[in-house]
Write a protein that holds these residues in place. Structure first.
Motif: not given
Length: 417
Positions: A26-33, A42-43, A401-404, A408-413
């Motif tokens: 699934m697309a994460e869209m979190m990498a540094d451009p 990502f970790i 779902y990218v937002t979700q 997840l990456a920020k430790g949020l529900a």
């Protein structure tokens, strides 16, 4: 019915997956451009999936060409750079910290590279097998959206093709050296390899077009070249679009799959859709609560592309097939396996809402009626419905779902629509 979902699956390369559940790409869209490298987000996100008892973890697509990427925040690699191994190794170690094999999906967007993404200039043309522009619709608005977002592609030269092959190979070698268990070529959803494989976008008359075999040539060359530079136990999979098996396209697809098997693929994931017609988002498919009285055939239809997978199985009984899209319950997943349409069950959106979804489905103490995660469609704003552009609706679904994943990456529900 035995709980076949807990059975291990051994791939031709020797890699063994501990169960049949695969966290789908699934697309994460979190990498540094700026550099396209995986970062702390990502970790953190993949660390959650690593705790989920998956049979395998597929990453979101990693673009092989720094010049052409799908979106501005896609992870990307470019030519082999040893200095980046430690970053990718940390990513691999995180995914596999509990022993789950991690497979990197690698991709080139071709004509689906949006303006402003990657290191190419804002008005530098995208490239494709043939100069076939995106078809977002027939209206003036659709044509304007196509020009604004994608522009028009140029036809690739043979030199362009050889360069892209080298980039796929470099990326696979980097992932092998970083400790990942394998790669999956993204040959679906309208990206570059799909553009070569189908006669709808490949009008070439040279060695890379004109027949099903020639249209598959770039993919076959990529697989063979990767095999020559990675360990024998390194997995190579591919994601392919489904085809209408009542048409001539299906025969061409069967021939191409035969060539891919001979080249050395370990598994094939069945999917479908593209930015033009996003079937993979399931906008026309709303899962209902699974009832015990439903037949196995009905249960299997939780999967969007089950019919195509069933037909492919008839031609290739020994091919490891992965069916992804729409599977939300233990009963649905079991039906896919028992019908022999799929050996592996890909789970996308439920994996975001519940990173430990396999644990729920594999827990025999949980009744079948509770072993599921039903998700509604993401509500569309009225203005999108009025414009009647399929890609916009899919964009809203993807964005949710990218937002979700980012939560997840920020430790949020995380939460469903």
């Amino acid at each position: 019915m035995a709980l076949a979902l807990s059975d291990p699956v051994k791939l031709p390369c020797g890699l063994e997956l501990p169960n049949r559940f695969v966290k789908a790409a699934m697309a994460e869209m979190m990498a540094d451009p700026k550099d396209g490298l995986p970062n702390e987000d990502f970790i953190e996100a993949y660390g959650k999936w690593a705790e989920g008892s998956w049979g395998a973890i597929l990453t979101g697509n990693v673009q092989v060409d720094l010049e052409y990427v799908g979106s501005t925040k896609d992870p990307s690699t470019g030519p082999y750079m040893k200095k980046n191994i430690e970053i990718w190794r940390l990513f691999a170690d995180t995914c596999q910290k509990k022993g789950t094999p991690a497979i990197v999906q690698i991709c080139h967007p071709g004509r689906q590279s949006v303006r402003g993404a990657g290191r190419r200039g804002l008005f530098t043309q995208t490239m494709a097998p043939s100069a076939v522009p995106m078809n977002m619709g027939n209206g003036l608005l659709a044509k304007f959206v196509r020009w604004l977002v994608f522009g028009a592609p140029r036809e690739m030269t043979v030199e362009d093709i050889k360069r892209v092959i080298d980039l796929f190979v470099d990326t696979a070698r980097l992932m092998a050296d970083s400790g990942f268990a394998g790669v999956q070529l993204h040959g679906a959803h309208g990206y570059l390899l799909t553009q070569f494989l189908t006669s709808k976008t490949n009008f070439r008359t040279d060695e890379y077009g004109g027949t099903p075999e020639k249209r598959a040539k770039i993919v076959v060359e990529i697989i063979k070249a990767i095999r020559s530079v990675v360990p024998a136990t390194f997995c190579i999979g591919i994601k392919l679009n489904s085809a209408d098996h009542n048409s001539g396209d299906f025969d061409a697809t069967v021939r191409q799959i035969e060539l891919l098997i001979k080249a050395g693929i370990d598994f094939l994931e069945v999917s479908g859709g593209s930015a033009e017609d996003p079937k993979m988002m399931g906008r026309d498919h709303l899962p209902k609560k699974v009832e015990a009285k439903k037949s196995e055939r009905t249960l299997a239809r939780e999967a969007f592309f089950i019919d195509f997978a069933t037909q492919i199985r008839k031609h290739f009984p020994d091919l490891v097939l992965m069916v992804t899209g729409g599977i939300r319950s233990r009963r649905g997943a079991e039906a896919v396996v028992h019908s022999k349409a799929g050996d592996l069950v890909g789970i996308g959106r439920p994996a975001v809402i519940n990173p430990k979804f396999p644990q729920l489905l594999l827990d025999k103490s949980v009744p079948d009626e509770e072993a599921q995660l039903v998700l509604a469609k993401v509500p569309l704003p009225g203005w999108i419905k009025f414009l009647d552009l399929k890609a916009l609706g899919a964009g809203v679904e993807t964005g949710f779902y990218v937002t979700q994943i980012q939560r997840l990456a920020k430790g949020l529900a995380t939460f469903g629509p």
